[in-house]
Scaffold this active site. Structure first.
Site, PDB file in Angstrom:
ATOM      1  N   HIS A 120       0.718  -1.323  -0.037  1.00 32.91           N
ATOM      2  CA  HIS A 120       0.158  -0.058   0.044  1.00 32.91           C
ATOM      3  C   HIS A 120       0.860   1.194   0.030  1.00 32.91           C
ATOM      4  CE1 HIS A 120      -2.807   3.037   1.619  1.00 32.91           C
ATOM      5  NE2 HIS A 120      -3.742   2.056   1.268  1.00 32.91           N
ATOM      6  N   ASP A 197       2.633  -4.800   8.134  1.00 38.32           N
ATOM      7  CA  ASP A 197       1.688  -4.266   8.157  1.00 38.32           C
ATOM      8  C   ASP A 197       0.262  -5.076   8.273  1.00 38.32           C
ATOM      9  OD1 ASP A 197      -0.490  -2.789   7.096  1.00 38.32           O
ATOM     10  OD2 ASP A 197       0.167  -2.169   5.165  1.00 38.32           O
ATOM     11  N   GLN A 200      -5.086  -5.429   6.909  1.00 39.01           N
ATOM     12  CA  GLN A 200      -5.729  -6.373   6.140  1.00 39.01           C
ATOM     13  C   GLN A 200      -5.669  -7.735   6.631  1.00 39.01           C
ATOM     14  OE1 GLN A 200      -7.960  -5.497   3.889  1.00 39.01           O
ATOM     15  NE2 GLN A 200      -7.048  -3.358   3.578  1.00 39.01           N
ATOM     16  N   LYS A 223     -10.764  -0.877  10.220  1.00 39.65           N
ATOM     17  CA  LYS A 223     -10.821  -2.146   9.283  1.00 39.65           C
ATOM     18  C   LYS A 223     -11.115  -3.314  10.144  1.00 39.65           C
ATOM     19  CE  LYS A 223      -7.629  -0.179   5.968  1.00 39.65           C
ATOM     20  NZ  LYS A 223      -8.605   0.078   4.824  1.00 39.65           N
ATOM     21  N   CYS A 361      -4.752   2.418  -3.609  1.00 44.37           N
ATOM     22  CA  CYS A 361      -3.551   2.874  -3.124  1.00 44.37           C
ATOM     23  C   CYS A 361      -2.436   1.897  -3.313  1.00 44.37           C
ATOM     24  CB  CYS A 361      -3.835   3.147  -1.697  1.00 44.37           C
ATOM     25  SG  CYS A 361      -4.742   4.625  -1.400  1.00 44.37           S
TER      26      CYS A 361
END
Length: 404
Positions: A120, A197, A200, A223, A361
């Site tokens: 991202h 990261d 997600q 999220k 993104c």
């Protein structure tokens, strides 16, 4: 899982869009919020509202307890060793920027940072800014046509110059689940630190930061069924103590004089100013919601949705998928021959179906595939196969309309 019982906890799912029942397939961008989270935020503002950490009065103490209890809930969920290794941030982007600045201050010209081709923008741009500031070099793990990282090339990129590896756990635009355990072990073998990261991943799978042995793990509240404007940076105590503060202000200090300031202990050293108190408490409620579920059952349900949707979409003539990794989660990115994704997304919205269109993104991914963007359907635990049937039927109506 009792999906209808879960759905009943999300009031927005009963809404209608353009007169049609909402089918919400944009969970990769943000998830909807259960009543327990909405009510907890409301209760804070209506019953507990006060600033935290500073007041001796009852409301301040109650608000402080609620905020720190949320930190404790998150610590237990992600398996952090200490609660002060859980830092509240504005979100994933803020957490990555914090590390890029503060850990970046420990780097020197010529040091190298490795990211991947599927990151991202939030896990690209902060490192580019760091490299410009400190004279470091950015290296990129390549990705194959299926949307899988070429880990043999990653091995070749590692050297004694490598100081940090920053990679996504799960790709937001491809759904690829990366072998972060392998990446962490390889990086640690040459003395590099690793940031994962998790924006997600944490809402889909059970994450234990100690088992992963990552040095940093970042994610956003919105999220994972929590509020916007709140997130978490997990960092190992030893490394956080070495890093200088990211911002200056109230609460992050121990003593202040005009001659010199000394800094507070963790986590306060990295939490300057009045925080997003309602957001932190709401995020704690979101984790309590997650804790009420069996994450293995969540993953199983979402995998069934992914498999079912993929099989049904495959029947559509001219469809092309982007992201066909062997290990992937509930994200499908695709294009339909001759149709612009924006046009498809706009007509789907008229039918009450929310998907994401564009580059998500992740522009370097789109550049690799030589496309402007994709249509992305991303599923959450409250989605159903019946909703997928509505989605497929809508596409079968839209395609002839746009091709005429």
């Amino acid at each position: 899982m009792d999906i209808q019982s879960i759905r009943s906890q999300f009031p927005i799912l009963a809404e209608k869009i353009h007169g049609k029942p909402l089918v919400y397939f944009d969970n990769g961008a943000t998830t909807q919020k259960p009543l327990s989270v909405i009510q907890r935020i409301s209760d804070y503002y209506s019953k507990e509202n006060a600033n935290i950490h500073r007041g001796v009065h009852t409301l301040s103490q109650e608000a402080t307890t609620a905020y720190e209890n949320a930190r404790n809930t998150i610590q237990k969920h992600i398996g952090a060793k200490e609660n002060y290794e859980v830092l509240f941030t504005k979100g994933t982007t803020d957490g990555i920027n914090l590390v890029a600045f503060s850990f970046g201050e420990l780097l020197n010209a010529g040091d190298e940072i490795i990211i991947s081709a599927m990151e991202h923008h939030s896990n690209i741009v902060p490192w580019q800014m760091l490299c410009e500031r400190k004279g470091c070099k950015l290296r990129v793990i390549p990705m194959n046509e299926k949307g899988e990282l070429e880990l043999d090339q990653f091995d070749k990129l590692l050297s004694d110059k490598t100081k940090l590896v920053a990679v996504t756990h799960i790709s937001n635009s491809l759904g690829t689940v990366n072998d972060v355990k392998y990446i962490i072990e390889k990086a640690h073998a040459i003395g590099a630190k690793v940031l994962i990261d998790g924006a997600q991943s944490i809402q889909h799978i059970q994450v234990n930061v100690q088992e992963l042995d990552c040095d940093f793990y970042v994610f956003s509240g919105h999220k994972l069924f929590g509020p916007t404007g709140i997130g978490v940076l997990y960092g190992k105590e030893e490394i956080l103590n070495q890093m200088p503060p990211y911002q200056g202000g109230g609460d992050m200090i121990k003593e202040v004089t005009f001659e010199k300031t000394t800094y507070n202990v963790l986590p306060h050293k990295f939490e300057a100013g009045t925080p997003n108190i309602a957001g932190g408490i709401g995020l704690g409620a979101a984790f309590e919601f997650l804790n009420s579920l069996d994450m293995k059952e969540v993953l199983k349900h979402e995998q069934e949705l992914l498999d079912y949707a993929t099989a049904e979409l495959t029947k559509i003539e001219g469809i092309k998928f982007y992201g066909e990794a062997k290990e992937k989660t509930s994200v499908i990115s695709f294009l339909i021959d001759g149709l612009h994704p924006y046009d498809v997304g706009t007509l789907l919205d008229k039918m009450g179906i929310a998907v994401r269109t564009g580059h998500h993104c992740t522009q370097p991914i789109m550049d690799q595939f030589c496309i402007p963007g994709t249509i992305r359907a991303s599923f959450a635990l409250y989605n159903t196969k019946e909703e997928i049937d509505v989605f497929i039927a809508a596409l079968n109506r839209i395609i002839p309309m746009l091709k005429d």
